[in-house]
Design an enzyme around this catalytic site. Structure first.
Site, PDB file in Angstrom:
ATOM      1  N   HIS A   1     -31.214  22.046  30.252  1.00  0.00           N
ATOM      2  CA  HIS A   1     -29.851  21.621  30.605  1.00  0.00           C
ATOM      3  C   HIS A   1     -28.801  22.341  29.759  1.00  0.00           C
ATOM      4  CE1 HIS A   1     -31.643  18.236  32.868  1.00  0.00           C
ATOM      5  NE2 HIS A   1     -32.452  18.122  31.818  1.00  0.00           N
TER       6      HIS A   1
ATOM      7  N   LYS B   1     -12.521  43.578  22.754  1.00  0.00           N
ATOM      8  CA  LYS B   1     -13.526  43.067  23.679  1.00  0.00           C
ATOM      9  C   LYS B   1     -14.736  43.999  23.781  1.00  0.00           C
ATOM     10  CE  LYS B   1     -13.541  40.009  26.018  1.00  0.00           C
ATOM     11  NZ  LYS B   1     -12.977  39.912  27.369  1.00  0.00           N
TER      12      LYS B   1
END
Length: 482
Positions: free
Chosen positions: A168, A295
């Site tokens: 999960h 980035k």
């Protein structure tokens, strides 16, 4: 020989079906009907089938030895011209078969038209497409092996590197990172299994089935099948030209592969995020931002996720096209090739990029080790410790849950709870339980086959490496004999 830009087609050409018609097709029909701009990549396979067909016609007495020799020489010359770009389809060549017959007529005159006897474009295209996909399936298999190799090599470096295992997307139990990486190899092995299983079913040759009814000429479909590397000739001529199961099944295998690549891509996106920080991508397999200089983006992983949609869409396209077709051949089947070609092309670019990204990435062992116990991932060790002392698992689970709740309220580790607190939760929780409250001991306890313990992972690694050696051999096998 890949697809052809329609703008590059030159004038000329000769239809294969014009005898019954007083005039040529309307421009709108011609524009809709033409497929040579994408089916031109079938040319090498059509030429291979033509060589086999020429030999069977000679054995049937329909070609003299001289005619056979001249025809085979012309086919070889035409193949060389196609490969060199000296022969190209024209704007009036409806499809690859028309273009290649024109090439033969240019080389042989009327003799070039004799090769059409006993076959139809219906059985030609079914044969060509099987040959093409069987050939390219091995190329895809080779690239799958390369990606699996990259994962296996990384896994070897991290057979005992602790990492947080998740369910999960929540921390669950400690695992080794090598185990996590190998978990992505096994789906690829299943993809390889599917390709080999598919290949066995696709190894049926339609040539000799004609348009749908076979031929009155004394052909030998079994020998043609053998010459072209097929396991058998088609047992039913109607089914032979109608069957596109092999396309749909290939596309299912491609789509399933795409799903596996997408799941791997998703994990890499997570691993490289600031929140995880488990992996650093090599500069050569990452991109930057046009506005944000800091980035470093996992574009390959993201594109692997995105392109899975193309592969799934290709399967849906072909299944939808087939679902209402009457037997035998229908022109709808022209729509089988572009999805198949696109699936091949997509895997051909995604797989090498992913392999390069995985093989060059740097795993940050310190971050993985630090994250492994976070989130009370050792709680199951407590429950199992109680079970080994005869406590029913239901009771052990409840006691461990109370221990976790206490630690969460105090913001402390499981091992930091006092002896009195342990006894207050359960009389079975003795101080010795702390012996299992380390990541290393948790991993070492996993000794069963297939589990995450270092020894079990090392055994799994060896088994996977052996299987990949076998797959390299299969991928290297040629499909179409000369």
């Amino acid at each position: 020989m890949d697809s052809v830009d329609p703008q590059s087609l030159s004038a000329g050409g000769a239809r294969l079906w014009g005898g019954r018609f007083a005039g040529g097709p309307a421009e709108a029909l011609a524009r809709l009907s033409v497929s040579v701009q994408f089916d031109w990549r079938l040319a090498p396979y059509d030429l291979a089938a033509s060589r086999a067909h020429a030999r069977v016609l000679a054995r049937a007495g329909l070609f003299t030895n001289d005619e056979l020799g001249r025809t085979l020489a012309a086919l070889d010359d035409l193949e060389a011209a196609c490969a060199a770009g000296l022969f190209r389809p024209t704007v009036e060549d409806e499809d690859v078969h028309t273009a290649l017959e024109r090439g033969l007529l240019e080389r042989l005159g009327a003799l070039g038209g004799k090769l059409r006897a006993g076959r139809s474009r219906n059985d030609q295209v079914a044969t060509d497409l099987r040959l093409y996909l069987r050939d390219r399936a091995r190329g895809i298999a080779a690239r799958l092996v390369e990606l699996a190799d990259a994962l296996v090599e990384q896994a070897e470096r991290h057979l005992d590197t602790p990492a947080p295992g998740m369910t999960h997307l929540q921390h669950a139990q400690p695992v080794t990172f090598g185990h996590q990486l190998l978990a992505h190899v096994h789906p690829l092995l299943r993809d390889l299994d599917r390709l080999r299983d598919w290949d066995a079913r696709a190894a049926v040759c339609p040539l000799g089935s004609g348009a749908l009814a076979g031929s009155s000429l004394p052909l030998d479909p079994v020998r043609v099948a053998r010459e072209l590397g097929f396991a058998s000739a088609a047992p039913n001529s109607i089914d032979a030209v109608s069957d596109r199961d092999f396309v749909a099944e290939f596309l299912f295998a491609a789509a399933m592969t795409g799903v596996h690549l997408s799941r791997l891509g998703e994990e890499v996106v997570l691993w490289t995020s600031q929140e995880f920080g488990w992996v650093e991508l090599d500069d050569s397999f990452a991109t930057g931002s046009s506005i944000m200089p800091q980035k470093k983006n996992a574009d390959i992983a993201e594109l692997a996720r995105g392109k899975s949609g193309r592969l799934i869409g290709a399967l849906v396209t072909v299944l939808t096209m087939l679902k209402g077709l009457p037997l035998a051949y229908d022109r709808d089947m022209q729509e089988d090739k572009e999805p198949a070609f696109d699936a091949v092309d997509t895997l051909d670019v995604v797989l090498p990029a992913l392999a390069g990204m995985i093989s060059t990435m740097t795993v940050r062992v310190d971050r993985l080790a630090a994250a492994a116990p976070v989130g009370y991932t050792l709680a199951t060790e407590v429950a199992d410790w109680l079970v080994r002392r005869g406590v029913p698992f239901r009771e052990a689970h409840d006691a461990t849950g109370q221990l976790v709740a206490l630690c969460a309220s105090r913001d402390c580790r499981l091992s930091e709870v006092s002896d009195d607190d342990l006894r207050a939760i359960s009389p079975h929780l003795e101080p010795e339980v702390r012996e299992v409250l380390s990541v290393r001991s948790a991993l070492a306890a996993r000794t069963t086959p297939g589990s995450t313990g270092p020894k079990a992972v090392a055994d799994q690694w060896g088994d996977v490496a052996d299987k990949l050696t076998d797959w390299r051999d299969w991928a290297a096998l040629p499909v179409v004999p000369r």
